[in-house]
Motif scaffolding. Sequence first.
Motif, short mmCIF file in Angstrom:
data_model
loop_
_atom_site.label_atom_id
_atom_site.label_comp_id
_atom_site.label_asym_id
_atom_site.label_seq_id
_atom_site.Cartn_x
_atom_site.Cartn_y
_atom_site.Cartn_z
N LYS A 114 50.89 54.67 43.94
CA LYS A 114 52.26 54.16 43.73
C LYS A 114 52.27 52.63 43.73
CE LYS A 114 55.24 53.78 47.08
NZ LYS A 114 56.19 54.06 48.19
N PHE A 115 51.56 52.03 44.68
CA PHE A 115 51.51 50.57 44.73
C PHE A 115 50.67 50.00 43.58
CE2 PHE A 115 52.75 51.20 49.24
CZ PHE A 115 53.86 50.37 49.25
N ALA A 116 49.68 50.76 43.13
CA ALA A 116 48.89 50.32 41.97
C ALA A 116 49.78 50.23 40.73
CB ALA A 116 47.73 51.28 41.72
N ILE A 117 50.67 51.19 40.57
CA ILE A 117 51.61 51.17 39.44
C ILE A 117 52.56 49.97 39.58
CG2 ILE A 117 53.57 52.37 38.39
CD1 ILE A 117 52.12 55.02 39.19
N LYS A 118 53.07 49.75 40.79
CA LYS A 118 53.98 48.63 41.05
C LYS A 118 53.31 47.29 40.69
CE LYS A 118 56.89 46.84 44.84
NZ LYS A 118 56.32 45.51 45.12
N LEU A 119 52.06 47.14 41.11
CA LEU A 119 51.36 45.88 40.85
C LEU A 119 50.96 45.74 39.38
CD1 LEU A 119 49.23 45.73 44.10
CD2 LEU A 119 50.97 44.08 43.41
N SER A 120 50.71 46.87 38.71
CA SER A 120 50.38 46.79 37.28
C SER A 120 51.59 46.32 36.48
CB SER A 120 49.90 48.15 36.77
OG SER A 120 50.96 49.08 36.67
N GLU A 121 52.80 46.59 37.00
CA GLU A 121 54.03 46.18 36.33
C GLU A 121 54.43 44.76 36.70
OE1 GLU A 121 56.64 49.24 37.66
OE2 GLU A 121 55.93 50.72 36.18
N GLU A 122 54.21 44.39 37.98
CA GLU A 122 54.63 43.07 38.46
C GLU A 122 53.57 42.00 38.22
OE1 GLU A 122 55.45 43.47 42.60
OE2 GLU A 122 57.29 44.63 42.31
N GLY A 123 52.32 42.43 38.10
CA GLY A 123 51.20 41.49 38.05
C GLY A 123 50.39 41.61 39.32
N GLN A 124 49.08 41.49 39.20
CA GLN A 124 48.21 41.68 40.36
C GLN A 124 48.46 40.63 41.43
OE1 GLN A 124 44.24 41.94 38.43
NE2 GLN A 124 44.17 44.00 39.29
N ALA A 125 48.24 41.04 42.68
CA ALA A 125 48.36 40.10 43.80
C ALA A 125 47.21 39.09 43.73
CB ALA A 125 48.30 40.86 45.12
N PRO A 126 47.43 37.88 44.21
CA PRO A 126 46.38 36.86 44.13
C PRO A 126 45.25 37.03 45.15
CG PRO A 126 48.31 35.98 45.21
CD PRO A 126 48.68 37.33 44.73
N ARG A 127 45.47 37.85 46.16
CA ARG A 127 44.47 38.05 47.20
C ARG A 127 44.44 39.52 47.64
NH1 ARG A 127 43.14 33.23 50.12
NH2 ARG A 127 42.94 31.63 48.52
N GLY A 128 43.33 39.91 48.27
CA GLY A 128 43.27 41.21 48.94
C GLY A 128 42.42 42.26 48.27
N TYR A 129 42.03 42.05 47.02
CA TYR A 129 41.31 43.09 46.29
C TYR A 129 39.87 43.27 46.80
CZ TYR A 129 45.26 43.38 43.15
OH TYR A 129 46.52 43.56 42.65
N VAL A 130 39.25 42.18 47.22
CA VAL A 130 37.90 42.29 47.79
C VAL A 130 37.94 43.14 49.05
CG1 VAL A 130 36.02 41.00 48.89
CG2 VAL A 130 37.09 40.12 46.80
N GLU A 131 38.98 42.89 49.88
CA GLU A 131 39.12 43.65 51.13
C GLU A 131 39.43 45.12 50.84
OE1 GLU A 131 39.98 39.38 52.06
OE2 GLU A 131 40.52 40.77 50.46
N VAL A 132 40.26 45.37 49.84
CA VAL A 132 40.58 46.76 49.46
C VAL A 132 39.30 47.50 49.04
CG1 VAL A 132 41.70 48.20 47.71
CG2 VAL A 132 42.99 46.40 48.87
N ARG A 133 38.51 46.85 48.21
CA ARG A 133 37.28 47.50 47.74
C ARG A 133 36.31 47.75 48.90
NH1 ARG A 133 36.16 44.24 44.00
NH2 ARG A 133 36.77 45.38 42.14
N HIS A 134 36.20 46.78 49.80
CA HIS A 134 35.27 46.91 50.93
C HIS A 134 35.70 48.02 51.88
CE1 HIS A 134 32.49 45.83 54.11
NE2 HIS A 134 33.51 45.76 54.95
N ILE A 135 36.95 47.96 52.33
CA ILE A 135 37.44 48.99 53.26
C ILE A 135 37.51 50.34 52.57
CG2 ILE A 135 39.40 49.70 54.69
CD1 ILE A 135 39.94 46.76 55.26
N GLY A 136 37.87 50.34 51.29
CA GLY A 136 37.91 51.59 50.54
C GLY A 136 36.55 52.26 50.49
N ASN A 137 35.51 51.50 50.20
CA ASN A 137 34.15 52.06 50.19
C ASN A 137 33.76 52.59 51.56
OD1 ASN A 137 33.74 51.57 47.47
ND2 ASN A 137 32.77 49.58 47.80
N HIS A 138 34.18 51.87 52.60
CA HIS A 138 33.83 52.27 53.96
C HIS A 138 34.47 53.62 54.32
CE1 HIS A 138 33.05 50.64 58.31
NE2 HIS A 138 32.64 51.88 58.16
N VAL A 139 35.77 53.74 54.09
CA VAL A 139 36.44 54.98 54.49
C VAL A 139 36.07 56.15 53.57
CG1 VAL A 139 38.33 53.75 55.61
CG2 VAL A 139 38.58 54.48 53.22
#
Length: 240
Positions: A114-139
């Motif tokens: 849901k938030f991915a859709i929101k950000l695809s419409e608003e424009g990507q956030a300038p920060r946080g994607y590295v952390e998302v990928r890292h924690i995502g891989n971990h969990v």
Amino acid sequence: MPDKKDDVYGDHISHRFNDELMALKSEFLEMGGLVESQVDRAIAALVDNDGHLADEVRATDKKVDQMEIDLDEEATLIIARRQPTARDLRLVISVIKMVADLERVGDEAKKIAKFAIKLSEEGQAPRGYVEVRHIGNHVLGMLHDALDAFARLDSEQALRIMKEDKRVDEEYQAATRTLLTFMMEDTRNISRCMSVMWILRALERVGDHACNIAENVIFMVKGEDVRHTPVEEAEKVVGR
């Protein structure tokens, strides 16, 4: 190593009972594979700015919900018909509990989408994607290993997953601190950064549910409930 002496689920005089227990395990693992894929695809949708993929993740959540209903019904019928005892009862009860965790993992994947859709419409956030990928891989690794520990009745691997949960919490706290600092320095991007923070929270919850599954694996194998106990106590249980 798997607990070989306890790896006897499905060893019964009644072949039909054997088949029912094996089917329950197989269908649980199938549901686990689906929700694992959902989380992976939701992260990919966010990072790749792919709203279409995010829509697919959200649509698949209905299948996860139906699998939860089917598995609950199947487990309940086994209890009613077979009146299982000891290790078999632990297996069936644990599956009922772990299915609820898998369904909630599916909900977290839907939330990320849901938030991915929101950000695809608003424009990507300038920060946080590295952390998302890292924690995502971990969990995702924790969830995969928890399902593997269930399949192999490996209480030692389940214990390792319990230990990983603290690391995920620390990574989540560090990531949120970084984002909060950035938002205070540049208030123009608060809305988009908040979306990323909610995504990080969802991923941290996926780690919690993987840990819950690991705790249930230890209960299945060792017959002792290690929920709400320190990891040190769980180590003693696994080492017995």
